[in-house]
Design a protein around this motif. Structure first.
Motif, PDB file in Angstrom:
ATOM      1  N   PRO A  86       0.816  -1.227   0.000  1.00  0.00           N
ATOM      2  CA  PRO A  86       0.000   0.000   0.000  1.00  0.00           C
ATOM      3  C   PRO A  86       0.845   1.270   0.000  1.00  0.00           C
ATOM      4  CG  PRO A  86      -0.816  -1.571   1.616  1.00  0.00           C
ATOM      5  CD  PRO A  86       0.500  -2.089   1.147  1.00  0.00           C
ATOM      6  N   TYR A  87       1.984   1.242   0.685  1.00  0.00           N
ATOM      7  CA  TYR A  87       2.830   2.427   0.752  1.00  0.00           C
ATOM      8  C   TYR A  87       3.578   2.659  -0.565  1.00  0.00           C
ATOM      9  CZ  TYR A  87       1.740   1.609   5.624  1.00  0.00           C
ATOM     10  OH  TYR A  87       1.062   1.398   6.787  1.00  0.00           O
ATOM     11  N   PHE A  88       3.985   1.582  -1.211  1.00  0.00           N
ATOM     12  CA  PHE A  88       4.609   1.724  -2.521  1.00  0.00           C
ATOM     13  C   PHE A  88       3.613   2.321  -3.520  1.00  0.00           C
ATOM     14  CE2 PHE A  88       7.979  -0.590  -0.674  1.00  0.00           C
ATOM     15  CZ  PHE A  88       9.078  -0.576  -1.541  1.00  0.00           C
ATOM     16  N   ARG A  89       2.361   1.884  -3.443  1.00  0.00           N
ATOM     17  CA  ARG A  89       1.339   2.451  -4.321  1.00  0.00           C
ATOM     18  C   ARG A  89       1.114   3.926  -4.000  1.00  0.00           C
ATOM     19  NH1 ARG A  89      -2.051  -2.107  -3.242  1.00  0.00           N
ATOM     20  NH2 ARG A  89      -3.424  -0.682  -2.120  1.00  0.00           N
ATOM     21  N   GLU A  90       1.076   4.248  -2.702  1.00  0.00           N
ATOM     22  CA  GLU A  90       0.842   5.636  -2.283  1.00  0.00           C
ATOM     23  C   GLU A  90       1.898   6.575  -2.858  1.00  0.00           C
ATOM     24  OE1 GLU A  90       0.936   8.190   1.905  1.00  0.00           O
ATOM     25  OE2 GLU A  90       0.393   6.068   1.950  1.00  0.00           O
TER      26      GLU A  90
ATOM     27  N   LEU B 278       5.388   3.975  -6.466  1.00  0.00           N
ATOM     28  CA  LEU B 278       6.553   3.122  -6.702  1.00  0.00           C
ATOM     29  C   LEU B 278       6.125   1.735  -7.158  1.00  0.00           C
ATOM     30  CD1 LEU B 278       8.646   4.017  -3.520  1.00  0.00           C
ATOM     31  CD2 LEU B 278       9.025   4.850  -5.850  1.00  0.00           C
ATOM     32  N   ASP B 279       6.852   1.178  -8.103  1.00  0.00           N
ATOM     33  CA  ASP B 279       6.610  -0.185  -8.541  1.00  0.00           C
ATOM     34  C   ASP B 279       7.147  -1.172  -7.508  1.00  0.00           C
ATOM     35  OD1 ASP B 279       5.506   0.721 -10.933  1.00  0.00           O
ATOM     36  OD2 ASP B 279       7.456   0.719 -11.947  1.00  0.00           O
ATOM     37  N   ARG B 280       6.639  -2.374  -7.590  1.00  0.00           N
ATOM     38  CA  ARG B 280       7.183  -3.435  -6.736  1.00  0.00           C
ATOM     39  C   ARG B 280       8.649  -3.654  -7.100  1.00  0.00           C
ATOM     40  NH1 ARG B 280       5.314  -9.460  -5.106  1.00  0.00           N
ATOM     41  NH2 ARG B 280       7.266 -10.536  -5.478  1.00  0.00           N
ATOM     42  N   PRO B 281       9.561  -3.602  -6.111  1.00  0.00           N
ATOM     43  CA  PRO B 281      10.981  -3.810  -6.421  1.00  0.00           C
ATOM     44  C   PRO B 281      11.294  -5.283  -6.656  1.00  0.00           C
ATOM     45  CG  PRO B 281      10.693  -3.523  -4.067  1.00  0.00           C
ATOM     46  CD  PRO B 281       9.336  -3.315  -4.685  1.00  0.00           C
ATOM     47  N   GLU B 282      12.358  -5.529  -7.369  1.00  0.00           N
ATOM     48  CA  GLU B 282      12.817  -6.901  -7.579  1.00  0.00           C
ATOM     49  C   GLU B 282      13.579  -7.384  -6.347  1.00  0.00           C
ATOM     50  OE1 GLU B 282      12.295  -9.092 -10.088  1.00  0.00           O
ATOM     51  OE2 GLU B 282      10.829  -7.590 -10.769  1.00  0.00           O
ATOM     52  N   PRO B 283      13.403  -8.636  -5.954  1.00  0.00           N
ATOM     53  CA  PRO B 283      14.183  -9.159  -4.811  1.00  0.00           C
ATOM     54  C   PRO B 283      15.680  -9.049  -5.079  1.00  0.00           C
ATOM     55  CG  PRO B 283      12.416 -10.674  -5.417  1.00  0.00           C
ATOM     56  CD  PRO B 283      12.476  -9.633  -6.507  1.00  0.00           C
ATOM     57  N   ALA B 284      16.433  -8.851  -4.017  1.00  0.00           N
ATOM     58  CA  ALA B 284      17.892  -8.752  -4.124  1.00  0.00           C
ATOM     59  C   ALA B 284      18.528 -10.087  -3.747  1.00  0.00           C
ATOM     60  CB  ALA B 284      18.414  -7.657  -3.203  1.00  0.00           C
TER      61      ALA B 284
ATOM     62  N   VAL C  57      16.227  -6.905   5.575  1.00  0.00           N
ATOM     63  CA  VAL C  57      15.201  -6.844   4.524  1.00  0.00           C
ATOM     64  C   VAL C  57      14.219  -5.713   4.806  1.00  0.00           C
ATOM     65  CG1 VAL C  57      13.497  -8.150   3.222  1.00  0.00           C
ATOM     66  CG2 VAL C  57      15.470  -9.334   4.224  1.00  0.00           C
ATOM     67  N   GLN C  58      13.803  -5.573   6.069  1.00  0.00           N
ATOM     68  CA  GLN C  58      12.886  -4.488   6.404  1.00  0.00           C
ATOM     69  C   GLN C  58      13.519  -3.136   6.093  1.00  0.00           C
ATOM     70  OE1 GLN C  58      11.087  -4.620  10.307  1.00  0.00           O
ATOM     71  NE2 GLN C  58      10.651  -2.444  10.271  1.00  0.00           N
ATOM     72  N   ALA C  59      14.782  -2.968   6.426  1.00  0.00           N
ATOM     73  CA  ALA C  59      15.470  -1.708   6.148  1.00  0.00           C
ATOM     74  C   ALA C  59      15.498  -1.427   4.644  1.00  0.00           C
ATOM     75  CB  ALA C  59      16.892  -1.754   6.701  1.00  0.00           C
ATOM     76  N   TRP C  60      15.645  -2.474   3.853  1.00  0.00           N
ATOM     77  CA  TRP C  60      15.706  -2.336   2.393  1.00  0.00           C
ATOM     78  C   TRP C  60      14.367  -1.844   1.850  1.00  0.00           C
ATOM     79  CZ3 TRP C  60      13.308  -4.968  -1.708  1.00  0.00           C
ATOM     80  CH2 TRP C  60      13.942  -4.877  -2.952  1.00  0.00           C
ATOM     81  N   PHE C  61      13.279  -2.449   2.296  1.00  0.00           N
ATOM     82  CA  PHE C  61      11.954  -2.001   1.858  1.00  0.00           C
ATOM     83  C   PHE C  61      11.698  -0.554   2.283  1.00  0.00           C
ATOM     84  CE2 PHE C  61      10.594  -6.533   1.370  1.00  0.00           C
ATOM     85  CZ  PHE C  61       9.962  -6.418   0.148  1.00  0.00           C
ATOM     86  N   LEU C  62      11.955  -0.251   3.558  1.00  0.00           N
ATOM     87  CA  LEU C  62      11.702   1.093   4.056  1.00  0.00           C
ATOM     88  C   LEU C  62      12.590   2.125   3.374  1.00  0.00           C
ATOM     89  CD1 LEU C  62       9.692   2.142   6.256  1.00  0.00           C
ATOM     90  CD2 LEU C  62       9.940  -0.337   6.177  1.00  0.00           C
ATOM     91  N   GLY C  63      13.793   1.706   2.965  1.00  0.00           N
ATOM     92  CA  GLY C  63      14.690   2.630   2.276  1.00  0.00           C
ATOM     93  C   GLY C  63      14.075   3.185   1.007  1.00  0.00           C
ATOM     94  N   HIS C  64      13.385   2.339   0.248  1.00  0.00           N
ATOM     95  CA  HIS C  64      12.723   2.813  -0.967  1.00  0.00           C
ATOM     96  C   HIS C  64      11.691   3.896  -0.636  1.00  0.00           C
ATOM     97  CE1 HIS C  64      14.347  -0.989  -2.486  1.00  0.00           C
ATOM     98  NE2 HIS C  64      14.070  -0.592  -3.704  1.00  0.00           N
ATOM     99  N   LEU C  65      10.890   3.639   0.383  1.00  0.00           N
ATOM    100  CA  LEU C  65       9.855   4.593   0.767  1.00  0.00           C
ATOM    101  C   LEU C  65      10.456   5.871   1.330  1.00  0.00           C
ATOM    102  CD1 LEU C  65       7.463   2.053   2.513  1.00  0.00           C
ATOM    103  CD2 LEU C  65       7.149   3.085   0.257  1.00  0.00           C
TER     104      LEU C  65
END
Length: 358
Positions: A99-103, A106-112, A304-312
């Motif tokens: 929901p936050y990426f949509r807000e 941002l597109d869904r990121p590719e897994p690292a 992983v959480q830090a990675w997701f939040l970094g995008h936002l």
């Protein structure tokens, strides 16, 4: 100033002032060099850098200062389950962030393949560039690493949140221990027990380590001015580390919105939270803390959480929105006065006679 402490003498700094190392892009060459050039120990949080980035950083720092500086890494580069993190796991946690990426459009990121650089690879770069001080948090490096540092005349500085952690560092042969109390902003670098169980204050922790161990001590946590430094020195520390006071300066890598909050009444209230990265840290409450804590059972482990939040975070900050910023702050934030690192250093290092009449 008074006679140099063992910490000052060993590192080669004029003043008992250490700038806290900021990870996540909040450290800068300009801030580190300003502190080192003013007679303190400038530090750079390099834990998100790959080895070639550390090598470039060291060259840039040496071009900016000929004084000692510290490079900081995280010994533990992932929590259980954080590596490997297979695609199935990625798919399972994505709905908590979608929901936050949509807000933010941002597109869904590719897994690292990996969500944080390997500590062992980073250490090789540290040994190659040979900073005066290698500082670290979240554990004790292998003895072979500590011996390699000693062979290269690199001083080692490890963070402890309890006396037991300080003993573990001293027993391993770490040169200097950082006594980091629960008042500190940023991450709680506990490594023997869960961070929530290790909430000793800066002053009692500093005194315990100084009284029980022979290893030199630097105090950190809630210290934002010269009076705080003097209190730490009186309890046996050889220097004091200040984080939030330097983070608030224009030379740091944070943003104007974060700095403005640090100088506002909001900074009077800080909380310990796992919302930013999955590891316990102290910051000023905002939307990301409230909403990520409400989703705690659906969030992935560090990093992983830090990675997701970094995008936002990066997108939000670029749009002037601090809802998803990591508003790191220690309990000393209401004491902040300076917005320039040179002014802060001048205030922290004034002679005793000048302080008496100020």
């Amino acid at each position: 100033m008074a006679e140099r402490s063992e910490v000052q003498s060993r590192i080669g700094i004029e003043h008992p002032v250490v700038q806290g190392p900021f990870g996540g892009g909040l450290s800068t060459v300009a801030l580190t060099a300003t502190v080192s050039n003013a007679g303190g120990l400038g530090s750079f949080g390099a834990h998100i850098l790959e080895p070639d980035g550390i090598e470039t950083l060291a060259r840039d720092l040496r071009a900016a200062t000929d004084q000692p500086f510290a490079l900081n890494l995280w010994v533990s580069d992932h929590d259980p389950g954080g590596y490997p993190f297979p695609k199935e796991a990625f798919d399972a946690v994505w709905p908590a962030f979608e929901p936050y990426f949509r807000e933010y459009g941002l597109d869904r990121p590719e897994p690292a393949a990996r969500y944080h650089p390997r500590f062992e690879d980073q250490v090789e770069a540290i040994l190659a560039v040979q900073p005066r001080v290698f500082s670290f948090v979240f554990g004790v490096p292998d003895r072979a690493i500590l011996e390699a540092c000693r062979d290269r005349d690199i001083l080692t500085l490890g963070a402890a949140t309890t006396l037991a952690e300080a003993e573990a560092l001293a027993d391993a042969g770490v040169d200097i221990v950082l006594a980091t109390g629960f008042e500190a902003g940023g991450h709680r670098p506990a490594f023997l027990e869960p961070a929530e169980a290790n909430l000793v204050g800066t002053l009692p922790l500093t005194r315990q380590i100084a009284a029980h161990l022979r290893v030199p001590v630097i105090a950190a946590g809630g210290i934002a001015d010269r009076a705080g430094i003097d209190a730490a020195l009186a309890l046996g520390a050889g220097a004091a580390q200040l984080g939030t006071a330097f983070l608030a300066c224009a030379e740091s890598g944070t943003n104007d919105a974060h700095r403005d909050v640090l100088f506002s009444p909001r900074a009077r209230h800080t909380v310990l939270t796992r919302a930013y990265t999955g590891r316990l840290a102290r910051g000023i409450p905002n939307r990301v803390i409230a909403e990520m804590e409400a989703r705690a059972d659906r969030l992935p482990p560090f990093p992983v959480q830090a990675w997701f939040l970094g995008h936002l975070k990066h997108t939000a900050i670029a749009s002037g929105d601090e809802d998803f910023a990591s508003l790191y702050a220690g309990q000393g934030a209401p004491l902040l006065r300076h917005r320039k690192a040179a002014d802060l250093m001048a205030d922290l290092t004034r002679p005793a006679e000048a302080r008496a009449v100020a």
